[in-house]
Design a protein around this motif. Structure first.
Motif, short mmCIF file in Angstrom:
data_model
loop_
_atom_site.label_atom_id
_atom_site.label_comp_id
_atom_site.label_asym_id
_atom_site.label_seq_id
_atom_site.Cartn_x
_atom_site.Cartn_y
_atom_site.Cartn_z
N ALA A 88 -19.29 13.04 2.37
CA ALA A 88 -18.68 13.65 1.19
C ALA A 88 -19.05 15.12 1.08
O ALA A 88 -18.21 15.97 0.78
CB ALA A 88 -19.11 12.89 -0.07
N LEU A 89 -20.32 15.45 1.32
CA LEU A 89 -20.76 16.84 1.24
C LEU A 89 -20.10 17.69 2.32
O LEU A 89 -19.61 18.80 2.05
CB LEU A 89 -22.28 16.91 1.36
CG LEU A 89 -23.09 16.35 0.19
CD1 LEU A 89 -24.56 16.28 0.56
CD2 LEU A 89 -22.89 17.20 -1.06
N THR A 169 -17.08 12.08 -3.03
CA THR A 169 -16.16 13.21 -2.97
C THR A 169 -15.48 13.43 -4.31
O THR A 169 -15.36 14.58 -4.78
CB THR A 169 -15.09 12.96 -1.89
OG1 THR A 169 -15.73 12.80 -0.61
CG2 THR A 169 -14.13 14.14 -1.80
N SER A 170 -15.04 12.36 -4.95
CA SER A 170 -14.42 12.49 -6.27
C SER A 170 -15.40 13.07 -7.28
O SER A 170 -15.04 13.91 -8.10
CB SER A 170 -13.92 11.12 -6.74
OG SER A 170 -12.96 10.60 -5.85
N ALA A 171 -16.67 12.61 -7.21
CA ALA A 171 -17.67 13.13 -8.14
C ALA A 171 -17.97 14.59 -7.89
O ALA A 171 -18.14 15.38 -8.83
CB ALA A 171 -18.95 12.29 -8.02
N VAL A 197 -27.97 21.46 -7.79
CA VAL A 197 -26.76 21.35 -8.61
C VAL A 197 -26.03 20.04 -8.35
O VAL A 197 -25.75 19.28 -9.28
CB VAL A 197 -25.82 22.55 -8.35
CG1 VAL A 197 -24.52 22.41 -9.15
CG2 VAL A 197 -26.51 23.86 -8.69
N VAL A 198 -25.72 19.77 -7.08
CA VAL A 198 -24.86 18.63 -6.76
C VAL A 198 -25.58 17.31 -6.94
O VAL A 198 -25.11 16.42 -7.67
CB VAL A 198 -24.32 18.77 -5.32
CG1 VAL A 198 -23.48 17.54 -4.96
CG2 VAL A 198 -23.48 20.03 -5.18
N LEU A 199 -26.72 17.14 -6.28
CA LEU A 199 -27.40 15.83 -6.31
C LEU A 199 -27.80 15.38 -7.71
O LEU A 199 -27.62 14.19 -8.05
CB LEU A 199 -28.62 15.86 -5.39
CG LEU A 199 -28.32 15.96 -3.88
CD1 LEU A 199 -29.61 15.94 -3.08
CD2 LEU A 199 -27.40 14.83 -3.45
N PRO A 200 -28.35 16.25 -8.58
CA PRO A 200 -28.66 15.79 -9.94
C PRO A 200 -27.44 15.29 -10.71
O PRO A 200 -27.55 14.40 -11.55
CB PRO A 200 -29.27 17.03 -10.61
CG PRO A 200 -29.81 17.83 -9.49
CD PRO A 200 -28.86 17.63 -8.36
#
Length: 297
Positions: A88-89, A169-171, A197-200
């Motif tokens: 996804a990343l 990916t949607s998230a 930013v992304v993982l939290p």
């Protein structure tokens, strides 16, 4: 009642479905697990209470089957969630004209029928000169028989990772772009942006995918059945759900033991509930559902 009439009306269809397809089957399974119903006693089953559970505890192979289940669920789960997140990343960092075809290609194993999918793996893992892996490594052997767990985890992982890939990916795409702009202005690197930013902001999706995949793996056995049938050897790759299936529906000796298989299924339900509660505690579910103190429109 007027206040709650509309919410109850909207909850009614889901409540009916959960009752019909979850609560009633669970109760029926527990009741069956307390009888000796089998092919022989089908017309006149007897109530045996907890005897089937005692038989499971006394079975000398249950420890091995339970360990196999933990190994299968643990390693495949790491592959499913971890690879799904990586995919996804990676596909989100590239332009959409490249990311979308990449995700579509990764979905192919999921849409292929399991029997066809396993045939492909059997072809890849055969001895030389027919098996691709044997040709690449220069070692001619049947890799499914030689490395059954590695093949099972990899075959399941390639299918399961696509589910997490789509959810993550949607998230990621739902994250406000302002946060990425702010991180860039602050001089954050790509890894720092992903970590801070992304993982939290993916705690909810990670919790859902992890819990869903765990429950799915606990009850799934079709790829193990088709690849190794629980072998090679004696219970080498037999997991809990596969053994329950063979006891209740596919016994080689002809006397399928519905009661004993139902007892194994009931234990699996308990394990699933316990694992789900652990996940809710691990991800701090109460914090996730807490209403934000400050909202910015």
């Amino acid at each position: 009642m007027r206040r709650y009439a509309s919410p109850l009306l909207f909850l009614l269809p889901a409540t009916v479905l959960i009752t019909l397809f979850f609560l009633i089957p669970v109760v029926a399974t527990i009741l069956l697990s307390m009888t000796d119903i089998s092919t022989i006693t089908f017309r006149d089953p007897s109530w045996v209470g907890l005897q089937n559970y005692r038989d499971l505890l006394q079975d000398p192979f249950m420890d091995k089957i339970l360990l196999n289940t933990a190994r299968y669920v643990g390693f495949t789960l790491l592959f499913n969630v971890g690879m799904g997140l990586v995919l996804a990343l990676l596909s989100s960092l590239v332009p959409e004209r490249y990311g979308d075809p990449f995700r579509a290609l990764w979905l192919l194993p999921r849409i292929i029928p399991p029997v066809v999918y396993v045939f492909v793996w059997q072809g890849l893992m055969r001895e030389a000169p027919y098996g691709l892996l044997s040709d690449l490594t220069g070692v001619s052997r049947n890799w499914i028989s030689a490395e059954p767990w590695n093949v099972i985890v990899l075959a399941n992982g390639l299918v399961g990772a696509s589910f997490g890939m789509l959810i993550f990916t949607s998230a990621i795409r739902s994250i406000p772009t302002d946060l990425f702009y702010a991180a860039a202005v602050d001089g954050a690197t790509t890894w720092q942006t992903v970590r801070r930013v992304v993982l939290p902001l993916l705690r909810w999706p990670i919790l859902f995918v992890t819990a869903y995949q765990t429950l799915s793996l606990l009850t799934s056995f079709e790829y193990i059945l088709l690849l190794t049938d629980g072998g090679p050897g004696f219970y080498t790759t037999t997991v809990w759900s596969l053994h329950a299936y063979k006891l209740a529906l596919s016994n080689y000796f002809g006397n399928v033991e519905f009661g004993l298989g139902a007892a194994m299924a009931a234990v699996l339900v308990v394990i699933g509930v316990v694992v789900s509660l652990l996940y809710l505690r691990l991800f701090n579910f109460r914090t996730l559902v807490t209403e934000p103190k400050v909202e910015v429109n």
